[in-house]
Every structure is written in structure tokens, then in C-alpha cells.
Design a protein around this motif. Structure first.
Motif, PDB file in Angstrom:
ATOM      1  N   THR A  23       4.805 -35.101 -56.013  1.00  0.00           N
ATOM      2  CA  THR A  23       3.623 -34.171 -56.192  1.00  0.00           C
ATOM      3  C   THR A  23       3.750 -33.392 -54.643  1.00  0.00           C
ATOM      4  OG1 THR A  23       2.382 -35.490 -57.726  1.00  0.00           O
ATOM      5  CG2 THR A  23       1.213 -33.837 -56.379  1.00  0.00           C
ATOM      6  N   VAL A  24       3.761 -34.134 -53.534  1.00  0.00           N
ATOM      7  CA  VAL A  24       3.516 -33.412 -52.471  1.00  0.00           C
ATOM      8  C   VAL A  24       4.640 -32.513 -52.213  1.00  0.00           C
ATOM      9  CG1 VAL A  24       3.496 -33.793 -49.750  1.00  0.00           C
ATOM     10  CG2 VAL A  24       2.032 -35.186 -51.414  1.00  0.00           C
ATOM     11  N   ILE A  29       5.017 -28.821 -50.712  1.00  0.00           N
ATOM     12  CA  ILE A  29       5.905 -28.432 -49.782  1.00  0.00           C
ATOM     13  C   ILE A  29       7.083 -27.295 -50.113  1.00  0.00           C
ATOM     14  CG2 ILE A  29       7.563 -29.224 -48.264  1.00  0.00           C
ATOM     15  CD1 ILE A  29       6.352 -31.783 -47.923  1.00  0.00           C
ATOM     16  N   TYR A  30       7.415 -27.299 -51.521  1.00  0.00           N
ATOM     17  CA  TYR A  30       8.641 -26.595 -51.888  1.00  0.00           C
ATOM     18  C   TYR A  30       7.932 -25.269 -52.018  1.00  0.00           C
ATOM     19  CZ  TYR A  30      12.077 -24.584 -54.982  1.00  0.00           C
ATOM     20  OH  TYR A  30      12.813 -23.656 -55.347  1.00  0.00           O
ATOM     21  N   PRO A  31       6.893 -25.146 -52.682  1.00  0.00           N
ATOM     22  CA  PRO A  31       6.178 -23.769 -53.081  1.00  0.00           C
ATOM     23  C   PRO A  31       5.785 -23.114 -51.711  1.00  0.00           C
ATOM     24  CG  PRO A  31       5.342 -25.392 -54.599  1.00  0.00           C
ATOM     25  CD  PRO A  31       6.066 -25.958 -53.651  1.00  0.00           C
ATOM     26  N   LEU A  32       5.287 -23.706 -50.930  1.00  0.00           N
ATOM     27  CA  LEU A  32       5.043 -23.136 -49.485  1.00  0.00           C
ATOM     28  C   LEU A  32       6.145 -22.559 -48.853  1.00  0.00           C
ATOM     29  CD1 LEU A  32       2.338 -25.563 -48.164  1.00  0.00           C
ATOM     30  CD2 LEU A  32       1.889 -23.047 -49.163  1.00  0.00           C
ATOM     31  N   VAL A  33       7.155 -23.388 -48.943  1.00  0.00           N
ATOM     32  CA  VAL A  33       8.341 -22.975 -48.334  1.00  0.00           C
ATOM     33  C   VAL A  33       8.906 -21.811 -48.951  1.00  0.00           C
ATOM     34  CG1 VAL A  33      10.929 -23.585 -47.824  1.00  0.00           C
ATOM     35  CG2 VAL A  33       8.963 -25.297 -47.177  1.00  0.00           C
ATOM     36  N   VAL A  37       9.250 -18.205 -47.233  1.00  0.00           N
ATOM     37  CA  VAL A  37      10.732 -17.293 -47.310  1.00  0.00           C
ATOM     38  C   VAL A  37      10.642 -16.087 -47.902  1.00  0.00           C
ATOM     39  CG1 VAL A  37      12.940 -17.432 -47.719  1.00  0.00           C
ATOM     40  CG2 VAL A  37      12.114 -19.322 -47.018  1.00  0.00           C
ATOM     41  N   ALA A  38      10.005 -15.956 -49.034  1.00  0.00           N
ATOM     42  CA  ALA A  38       9.719 -14.599 -49.796  1.00  0.00           C
ATOM     43  C   ALA A  38       8.935 -13.721 -49.023  1.00  0.00           C
ATOM     44  CB  ALA A  38       9.185 -15.062 -51.246  1.00  0.00           C
ATOM     45  N   GLN A  39       7.992 -13.955 -48.678  1.00  0.00           N
ATOM     46  CA  GLN A  39       7.101 -13.193 -47.838  1.00  0.00           C
ATOM     47  C   GLN A  39       7.856 -12.534 -46.590  1.00  0.00           C
ATOM     48  OE1 GLN A  39       4.371 -11.628 -48.698  1.00  0.00           O
ATOM     49  NE2 GLN A  39       4.004 -12.824 -50.545  1.00  0.00           N
TER      50      GLN A  39
END
Length: 220
Positions: A23-24, A29-33, A37-39
Motif C-alpha cells: 500500500t505504501v 511512493i510510486y504515485p508521488l514519484v 517526474v511528470a511535473q
């Protein structure tokens, strides 16, 4: 008995720990990374390819929109001929109604699924062709296909250079602009094939209309 309970508790504990870790990792972590990167590298695309005009968001370069000046007594939109008009939108339907999506409704994307011999499609194309020819003062034989048919998504933001050029004289007249300057706008906003060989030349209607508004302001 005790061993069975102990094994079950151990398995449940391991499963809960794995659930927590996954879950973490996958949910935080994955969505935040990916978002970071996208932003950082593709901010415009990550935010929907938003187009702004004088500090205000006016649309997306990837999504078409209508340019109308109200509705007639029957509730049909009246195109504002001061602006370049997009190709028709005729998607699968709308979440709000069961009819055809003719308003670039962003809740629905898709083709009408009408075949080339479908009588409804043939009638609609004939009506659109007559309207375009009459409105812009050209023979029906000169009306390009994208002026009377929708794209596969029903949300295409681009039109062909031929359709844009066909509209230029009427747009110039409606805005009291020199026709040559409006034609030049079309040429300046015509994009070639991707990588020189993929797709067809195109004109983004939103970007063209923004440039048109700037031209009107400069002439005023």
C-alpha cells in the motif's frame, strides 16, 4: 491445535505486513514519484496541455470545443462566425442523454459507429456540406471531408488547412480584418506531418482563434 492457531496467526500477520508495504509503495511512493517526474519534466502535458490566454485558462490543445453565440428557438447552437469553427463532434452519446454527443461533451469520447452506408450519417453529411458551402460561399465540391465528419474520438482539436483556409474570408469579413492577414494566420498555424511522414497537416482551432483575437485587438 496450538500449532495450527500459531501458523494461522503468522500467515495473517505476514499478509497484513505485505499489504501495508505494498500500500505504501504502490499507493503512496510510486504515485508521488510519477507525479513529481511528470511535473518536473512534462508539466504542460501532465496538467492536461492547458492553453491560457491573457492569464486565463481557455481550453486544452488536445480537446476541441465549440465557438457559439447562443442558441436558436429549437435549442440548437448558433456558430459564431467571428471565429474559426471546428469539425463536427458526433460521439457515442452523452452521460446526460441517450442522444448523439454534438457538443464536445468531455464525459464521452468515441466515434458514432455509423457506417458509410448509414442513412442517418449520409443525411447529416449532406446537411453539413450544404451549410458549410452556403455559409462560406464555396461550391459543395470544395468542402473538405473534415468539415462534415467527426473524428474517431469526436473531440479532435484540429482541422485541415483546407477547412481553415475555406473559412478565412468569412472570418475576416466578420471581424472587419484584411483577408490577407487572416489567411496568413492560417498558414502560420499550420503544422506539418509528425516526423515529416505521419498523419496529415493540421491546424489547431483553439490556438488559431487565440491568434485571431490578438489580431483583432491589434487592429482595434
Amino acid at each position: 491445535m496450538n500449532n495450527s492457531v500459531s501458523n494461522t496467526a503468522r500467515l495473517i500477520g505476514a499478509g497484513l505486513r505485505a499489504l501495508l508495504v505494498l500500500t505504501v509503495v504502490c499507493g503512496v511512493i510510486y504515485p508521488l514519484v510519477v507525479t513529481g517526474v511528470a511535473q518536473a519534466a512534462f508539466a504542460g502535458k501532465a496538467n492536461g496541455s492547458e492553453v491560457s490566454y491573457r492569464g486565463n485558462a481557455v481550453g486544452s490543445s488536445l480537446i476541441g470545443q465549440r465557438y457559439d453565440k447562443g442558441r436558436d428557438k429549437a435549442g440548437n447552437p448558433i456558430p459564431d462566425l467571428k471565429f474559426f469553427q471546428p469539425r463536427p463532434s458526433a460521439g457515442l452519446g452523452s452521460n446526460k442523454t441517450n442522444g448523439v454527443n454534438t457538443q464536445y461533451d468531455l464525459q464521452v469520447s468515441g466515434a458514432s459507429n455509423l457506417g458509410a452506408t448509414n442513412t442517418d450519417l449520409i443525411r447529416a453529411v449532406k446537411e453539413r456540406k450544404k451549410w458549410v458551402a452556403t455559409t462560406y460561399g464555396v461550391p459543395e465540391s470544395k468542402v473538405p471531408a473534415d468539415a462534415v465528419t467527426s473524428s474517431g474520438s469526436g473531440l479532435d482539436p484540429d482541422i485541415s488547412p483546407e477547412f481553415a483556409r475555406l473559412q478565412a474570408a468569412r472570418v475576416a469579413q466578420e471581424n472587419h480584418l484584411p483577408a490577407g492577414k487572416v489567411r496568413q494566420l492560417v498558414e502560420d498555424h499550420t503544422e506539418g506531418r509528425a516526423l515529416g511522414f505521419m498523419g496529415e497537416p493540421r491546424v489547431n482551432v483553439l490556438e488559431l482563434n487565440i491568434a485571431l483575437k490578438e489580431l483583432v485587438r491589434s487592429q482595434g
